[in-house]
Design an enzyme around this catalytic site. Structure first.
Site, short mmCIF file in Angstrom:
data_model
loop_
_atom_site.label_atom_id
_atom_site.label_comp_id
_atom_site.label_asym_id
_atom_site.label_seq_id
_atom_site.Cartn_x
_atom_site.Cartn_y
_atom_site.Cartn_z
N CYS A 96 0.29 -0.02 10.27
CA CYS A 96 -0.26 -1.02 9.34
C CYS A 96 0.76 -1.99 8.75
CB CYS A 96 -0.99 -0.30 8.21
SG CYS A 96 -1.88 -1.47 7.15
N CYS B 288 0.84 -1.20 0.00
CA CYS B 288 0.00 0.00 0.00
C CYS B 288 0.88 1.25 0.00
CB CYS B 288 -0.91 0.00 1.23
SG CYS B 288 -2.05 1.41 1.22
N ARG C 90 -18.33 -1.84 17.45
CA ARG C 90 -17.66 -3.13 17.20
C ARG C 90 -16.36 -3.27 17.98
NH1 ARG C 90 -17.25 -3.35 11.76
NH2 ARG C 90 -19.35 -4.17 11.72
N CYS D 277 0.48 4.70 6.98
CA CYS D 277 -0.18 4.54 8.30
C CYS D 277 0.77 3.74 9.21
CB CYS D 277 -1.51 3.83 8.13
SG CYS D 277 -2.50 4.52 6.80
N CYS E 6 -17.09 -8.29 4.73
CA CYS E 6 -16.38 -7.01 4.56
C CYS E 6 -15.10 -7.22 3.77
CB CYS E 6 -16.08 -6.44 5.94
SG CYS E 6 -15.18 -4.90 5.85
N CYS F 199 -19.91 -5.11 2.88
CA CYS F 199 -19.15 -3.96 3.39
C CYS F 199 -17.85 -3.91 2.63
CB CYS F 199 -18.91 -4.14 4.88
SG CYS F 199 -17.84 -2.86 5.59
N CYS G 173 -19.46 3.10 8.27
CA CYS G 173 -18.77 2.40 9.34
C CYS G 173 -17.48 3.17 9.58
CB CYS G 173 -18.47 0.96 8.90
SG CYS G 173 -17.40 0.06 10.04
N1 SAM Z 1 -6.71 0.78 2.98
C1 SAM Z 1 -8.00 1.07 3.48
C2 SAM Z 1 -8.01 2.19 4.50
O1 SAM Z 1 -7.00 2.46 5.11
O2 SAM Z 1 -9.07 2.80 4.67
C3 SAM Z 1 -8.69 -0.14 4.07
C4 SAM Z 1 -7.96 -1.15 4.89
S1 SAM Z 1 -7.25 -0.58 6.43
C5 SAM Z 1 -6.26 -1.94 6.87
C6 SAM Z 1 -8.62 -0.57 7.55
C7 SAM Z 1 -8.38 -0.18 8.98
O3 SAM Z 1 -7.74 -1.25 9.69
C8 SAM Z 1 -7.49 1.00 9.27
O4 SAM Z 1 -8.14 2.22 9.11
C9 SAM Z 1 -7.15 0.78 10.73
O5 SAM Z 1 -8.07 1.43 11.56
C10 SAM Z 1 -7.24 -0.74 10.90
N2 SAM Z 1 -5.93 -1.33 11.19
C11 SAM Z 1 -4.91 -1.51 10.33
N3 SAM Z 1 -3.83 -2.05 10.93
C12 SAM Z 1 -4.16 -2.22 12.22
C13 SAM Z 1 -3.46 -2.73 13.37
N4 SAM Z 1 -2.21 -3.14 13.29
N5 SAM Z 1 -4.12 -2.79 14.55
C14 SAM Z 1 -5.41 -2.36 14.64
N6 SAM Z 1 -6.10 -1.85 13.59
C15 SAM Z 1 -5.50 -1.78 12.40
C1 DTB Z 2 -11.63 -1.97 11.21
O1 DTB Z 2 -11.88 -0.96 11.88
N1 DTB Z 2 -10.85 -2.96 11.58
C2 DTB Z 2 -10.73 -3.96 10.55
C3 DTB Z 2 -11.70 -3.43 9.47
N2 DTB Z 2 -12.13 -2.19 10.00
C4 DTB Z 2 -11.29 -3.32 8.08
C5 DTB Z 2 -9.35 -4.19 10.09
C6 DTB Z 2 -8.41 -4.54 11.21
C7 DTB Z 2 -7.08 -4.82 10.59
C8 DTB Z 2 -6.10 -5.40 11.57
C9 DTB Z 2 -4.78 -5.66 10.96
C10 DTB Z 2 -4.78 -6.69 9.87
O2 DTB Z 2 -5.51 -7.68 9.90
O3 DTB Z 2 -4.01 -6.50 8.91
FE1 SF4 Z 3 -2.86 1.23 3.35
FE2 SF4 Z 3 -2.88 0.06 5.71
FE3 SF4 Z 3 -3.13 2.70 5.59
FE4 SF4 Z 3 -5.16 1.09 4.71
S1 SF4 Z 3 -4.38 1.30 6.79
S2 SF4 Z 3 -4.28 2.91 3.68
S3 SF4 Z 3 -3.96 -0.63 3.90
S4 SF4 Z 3 -1.32 1.51 4.95
#
Ligand code: SAM
Ligand code: DTB
Ligand code: SF4
Length: 325
Positions: A72, A65, A272, A69, A109, A140, A200
């Site tokens: 992530c 990506c 949630r 973030c 989702c 979703c 959401c």
């Molecule tokens: N790329 C899209 C975005 O950022 O909107 C969708 C996928 S992103 C992984 C969705 C959400 O997962 C993020 O906004 C974040 O709140 C959550 N998330 C990602 N990594 C995480 C982590 N290590 N622990 C908890 N929540 C996480």
């Molecule tokens: C949200 O708030 N949590 C979910 C969903 N929306 C998309 C994602 C959590 C991701 C946790 C890290 C992973 O599985 O990569």
């Molecule tokens: Fe990309 Fe992860 Fe950020 Fe979603 S949360 S925009 S997958 S870096």
């Protein structure tokens, strides 16, 4: 101008959209038993307290990506050892949804590691939504930033919910992400809402934020023109290789307080208990349910990280007398 708009929104749906930081801080910081009692009382006035909405996640496009973030595993900016994958095939996603439905999930989702959907990939994602919807499941998607046209195209395809988190407070946001702004996220939420999709939106606890940031995050969600229909509260899953790998784990009670406060100020939203249940004790999860959480993700995996094991969830639901919606 702002005040007039808020008052209008408040009377429109009978819910408050004019919370002040002082009020939310006072709710959040009251004695724990008082907070839980208040949250459970609000919960019972609005929901069956023993029913939990269950969603299943799938990562339709994993890793690489462009966003940074700092929590992530999927960001290309950090060496997390995650295996990158191409966009999945439509039939593969629909088959996974069918299996999730058989296993008790009511909503499917689909998440993609995109800044936002582009070109041909977007059309493939639309076909996935159509295929999952045809199974009779709620759909979703979480594809990152959207424009107006994309939001209405998703709505037409049968999308029910769009997940886009604000993640943290406006003040703490730039400590966590630099490649898109807090306002970019609010703009996407506006187009999603205006397209008639269910919103959401929630955030993550454990990004190095303080209590004031947790309060501001909840305040931002509650003071939107409409409360998000679903509010995911994630506990940071620390990922080796990311800047937040060694972040201090937040106090468990502060996590529960965040859920309880969300329940009180957004009384009709599903709250949630999202990422981070793996490794949470059953007692901690049950406190979150008592605080008003009424939705979870089921299944072995979230997007890429581990989730609580399905057998454990079944056992916990059984012993707590909870059942899926
Ligand atoms: N790329 C899209 C975005 O950022 O909107 C969708 C996928 S992103 C992984 C969705 C959400 O997962 C993020 O906004 C974040 O709140 C959550 N998330 C990602 N990594 C995480 C982590 N290590 N622990 C908890 N929540 C996480
Ligand atoms: C949200 O708030 N949590 C979910 C969903 N929306 C998309 C994602 C959590 C991701 C946790 C890290 C992973 O599985 O990569
Ligand atoms: Fe990309 Fe992860 Fe950020 Fe979603 S949360 S925009 S997958 S870096």
């Amino acid at each position: 101008m702002q005040a007039a708009k808020t008052v209008l929104a408040t009377t429109d749906d009978g819910l408050r959209h004019d919370w002040t930081a002082e009020e939310v801080e006072a709710l959040f910081s009251q004695p724990f038993n008082d907070l839980l009692f208040q949250a459970q009382t609000v919960h019972r006035a609005n929901f069956d307290p023993n029913r939990i909405q269950v969603s299943r996640l799938i990562s339709i496009k994993t890793g690489a990506c462009p966003e940074d973030c700092s929590y992530c595993p999927q960001s290309a900016h950090y060496a997390t050892g995650l295996e990158k994958e191409k966009l999945m095939a439509v039939e593969e996603v629909v088959a996974a949804a069918r299996q999730a439905k058989d296993e008790g999930a009511s909503r499917f989702c689909m998440g993609a590691a995109w800044r936002g959907p582009k070109g041909e990939d977007f059309e493939v994602a639309v076909a996935m939504i159509e295929g999952v919807k045809a199974l009779g499941m709620e759909t979703c998607a979480t594809f990152g930033l959207l424009d107006k046209w994309q939001a209405s195209r998703l709505k037409e395809a049968g999308l029910d919910y769009y997940n886009h988190n604000i993640d943290t407070s406006p003040e703490h946001y730039s400590e966590v992400i630099s490649t898109r702004t807090f306002q970019d996220r609010l703009d996407t939420l506006d187009v999603v809402r205006d397209a008639g999709l269910h919103v959401c939106s929630g955030g993550i606890i454990g990004l190095g934020e303080g209590r004031a940031d947790r309060v501001k995050m909840l305040l931002t969600l509650a003071n939107m023109p409409k409360h998000p229909d679903s509010v995911p509260i994630n506990l940071l899953i620390p990922i080796a290789g990311t800047p937040l790998a060694d972040a201090e784990r937040p106090d468990n009670f502060d996590f529960v307080r965040t859920i309880a406060t969300a329940r009180i100020i957004m009384p009709k939203s599903f709250v949630r208990l999202s990422a981070g249940r793996e490794g949470m004790s059953e007692e901690m999860q049950s406190l979150c349910f008592l605080a008003g959480a009424n939705s979870i993700f089921c299944g072995q995996k979230l997007l890429t990280a581990k989730n609580a094991a399905p057998g454990q969830d079944k056992s916990l639901f059984g012993r707590l007398g909870l059942s899926p919606m």
